[in-house]
Design a protein around this motif. Structure first.
Motif, PDB file in Angstrom:
ATOM      1  N   ARG A  73      20.573  -2.193   9.088  1.00 58.54           N
ATOM      2  CA  ARG A  73      22.008  -2.252   8.848  1.00 58.54           C
ATOM      3  C   ARG A  73      22.810  -2.187  10.161  1.00 58.54           C
ATOM      4  O   ARG A  73      23.641  -3.042  10.402  1.00 58.54           O
ATOM      5  CB  ARG A  73      22.412  -1.147   7.877  1.00 58.54           C
TER       6      ARG A  73
ATOM      7  N   LEU B 297      22.426  -5.439  12.012  1.00 58.30           N
ATOM      8  CA  LEU B 297      23.173  -6.561  11.456  1.00 58.30           C
ATOM      9  C   LEU B 297      24.631  -6.472  11.866  1.00 58.30           C
ATOM     10  O   LEU B 297      25.245  -7.450  12.257  1.00 58.30           O
ATOM     11  CB  LEU B 297      23.084  -6.546   9.927  1.00 58.30           C
ATOM     12  N   THR B 298      25.178  -5.264  11.769  1.00 61.39           N
ATOM     13  CA  THR B 298      26.574  -5.099  12.129  1.00 61.39           C
ATOM     14  C   THR B 298      26.743  -5.460  13.598  1.00 61.39           C
ATOM     15  O   THR B 298      27.657  -6.184  13.975  1.00 61.39           O
ATOM     16  CB  THR B 298      27.012  -3.645  11.892  1.00 61.39           C
TER      17      THR B 298
ATOM     18  N   PHE C 176      26.639  -9.082  14.088  1.00 54.07           N
ATOM     19  CA  PHE C 176      27.836  -9.736  13.601  1.00 54.07           C
ATOM     20  C   PHE C 176      28.974  -9.569  14.598  1.00 54.07           C
ATOM     21  O   PHE C 176      29.653 -10.523  14.964  1.00 54.07           O
ATOM     22  CB  PHE C 176      28.211  -9.157  12.230  1.00 54.07           C
TER      23      PHE C 176
ATOM     24  N   SER D 284      20.374  -9.557   4.917  1.00 52.28           N
ATOM     25  CA  SER D 284      21.750  -9.916   5.282  1.00 52.28           C
ATOM     26  C   SER D 284      22.391 -10.788   4.209  1.00 52.28           C
ATOM     27  O   SER D 284      23.594 -10.717   3.985  1.00 52.28           O
ATOM     28  CB  SER D 284      21.815 -10.573   6.662  1.00 52.28           C
TER      29      SER D 284
ATOM     30  N   THR E 224      25.871  -8.680   3.980  1.00 54.27           N
ATOM     31  CA  THR E 224      27.017  -9.113   4.789  1.00 54.27           C
ATOM     32  C   THR E 224      27.729 -10.269   4.112  1.00 54.27           C
ATOM     33  O   THR E 224      27.102 -11.129   3.502  1.00 54.27           O
ATOM     34  CB  THR E 224      26.577  -9.527   6.205  1.00 54.27           C
TER      35      THR E 224
ATOM     36  N   HIS F  52      29.343 -13.719   3.304  1.00 51.57           N
ATOM     37  CA  HIS F  52      28.819 -15.000   3.734  1.00 51.57           C
ATOM     38  C   HIS F  52      29.919 -15.806   4.400  1.00 51.57           C
ATOM     39  O   HIS F  52      30.788 -16.332   3.742  1.00 51.57           O
ATOM     40  CB  HIS F  52      28.234 -15.744   2.548  1.00 51.57           C
TER      41      HIS F  52
ATOM     42  N   SER G  93      29.178  -8.811  -1.764  1.00 45.86           N
ATOM     43  CA  SER G  93      28.292  -7.994  -0.934  1.00 45.86           C
ATOM     44  C   SER G  93      27.804  -6.821  -1.777  1.00 45.86           C
ATOM     45  O   SER G  93      28.555  -6.239  -2.547  1.00 45.86           O
ATOM     46  CB  SER G  93      29.027  -7.454   0.285  1.00 45.86           C
TER      47      SER G  93
ATOM     48  N   SER H 185      26.503  -4.048  -0.405  1.00 43.76           N
ATOM     49  CA  SER H 185      26.321  -2.883   0.472  1.00 43.76           C
ATOM     50  C   SER H 185      26.875  -1.609  -0.171  1.00 43.76           C
ATOM     51  O   SER H 185      26.419  -0.520   0.137  1.00 43.76           O
ATOM     52  CB  SER H 185      26.958  -3.127   1.835  1.00 43.76           C
TER      53      SER H 185
END
Ligand code: HEC
Ligand code: HEC
Length: 268
Positions: free
Chosen positions: A9, A12-13, A16, A176, A180, A182, A244, A246
């Protein structure tokens, strides 16, 4: 076994944010491995057999005799392609793992990286933290993913067919996909919001569009065709309709779904 979601996580952040900030920076890390085609992987394999297999084994699974580790799963010394590149380039000081000869081109080192990377996307070598059985349950129950996605002929048509998604997406990508938003959605999955000449608004996936007509499919899988001269206006929404997960799924539920999706392949 550590938890895939909690590990990835932050990554990924960071990736991004990196994407947003890094358009002009030219760090080597940003480019990733450009030598990653099937051709490169095969070239890497041949080089590996010549230079590396005597310690790591022809199957790259390591050898107790030489102390060279298994390279087919998660590596202990590197968590990225750049990390593997650096190990091959500079060796591991104080161990039998020596650097490659200085005259070996970077491209050739990247081919080795591609080959090693290909080993860990072979499902037989991957040990994921989630449970396939729980993931299958979540897909149809709590997650209700089947309202939009079809697997083996069962499910909705509002998203891509996932019957063989494990062949085209890595576990990281599957994660992802779920977490996250899209930002980069293929035109096939764009939504059209159409207002006809009577002021009636309908939204749906864009099925066909030509100079004279437009066809959309709404959430209930009804098709609506509009001659373009009867449309007052239309708007294209290039974002995904997939929410998402999350907030709505726990980390371990997401891990279970990743394990399940990654297992979806052509029957052998
Ligand atoms: C003379 C034996 C030997 C040869 C030849 C050799 N290695 Fe290694 N390699 C090792 C040993 C031993 C280690 C573990 C060192 C340590 O961590 O203590 C290692 C570690 C590694 C690692 C890190 C693994 C991890 O889990 O982090 C990678 C990647 C690697 N080798 C790739 C290669 C590649 C690619 C080649 C060929 C260009 C190669 N090695 C050739 C002995 C060898
Ligand atoms: C409202 C409809 C909808 C729901 C519900 C939904 N998805 Fe999706 N999903 C989509 C659409 C549309 C796309 C394609 C566009 C994109 O990439 O976002 C997609 C893409 C994906 C992809 C990438 C597929 C590929 O081929 O690249 C995966 C994996 C995925 N969804 C998994 C799930 C899972 C797991 C759930 C349930 C937890 C779920 N989806 C729920 C609509 C949905």
């Amino acid at each position: 076994m550590s938890n895939l979601t909690t590990q990835l996580r932050p990554l990924l952040t960071a990736a991004f944010i990196g994407l947003l900030l890094s358009t002009s920076s030219s760090l080597a890390e940003d480019a990733g491995n450009l030598y990653n085609t099937t051709f490169d992987i095969n070239a890497g394999l041949r080089y590996f057999e010549r230079q590396c297999s005597r310690c790591h084994g022809f199957d790259a699974k390591g050898s107790d005799e030489t102390g060279a580790p298994d390279l087919t799963g998660r590596l202990s010394r590197a968590s990225s392609e750049v990390g593997i590149f650096n190990i091959i380039r500079t060796g591991i000081p104080g161990t039998a793992m020596l650097p490659v000869a200085a005259d070996v081109a970077d491209a050739q080192v990247w081919q080795l990286v591609a080959y090693i990377g290909s080993l860990s996307t072979d499902p037989a070598n991957i040990d994921l933290p989630g449970s396939i059985v729980s993931g299958a349950g979540l897909f149809t129950n709590k997650g209700a993913c089947n309202s939009c996605h079809m697997i083996d002929g069962q499910g909705g048509r509002q998203g891509p067919d996932l019957s063989r998604v494990g062949e085209r997406r890595s576990p990281e990508e599957l994660l992802s996909d779920m977490l996250t938003p899209h930002t980069d959605v293929a035109p096939r999955w764009w939504t059209m919001r159409v207002t006809d000449n009577d002021g009636v608004v309908r939204e749906g996936l864009r099925m066909n569009e030509d100079s004279f007509s437009l066809r959309i499919m709404d959430n209930d899988a009804n098709l609506w065709s509009y001659p373009k001269n009867q449309i007052a206006s239309f708007e294209r929404l290039e974002t995904s309709t997939m929410p998402s997960y999350s907030q709505t799924l726990s980390d371990s539920e997401v891990d279970d779904l990743v394990a399940y999706l990654f297992s979806l392949r052509k029957e052998n």
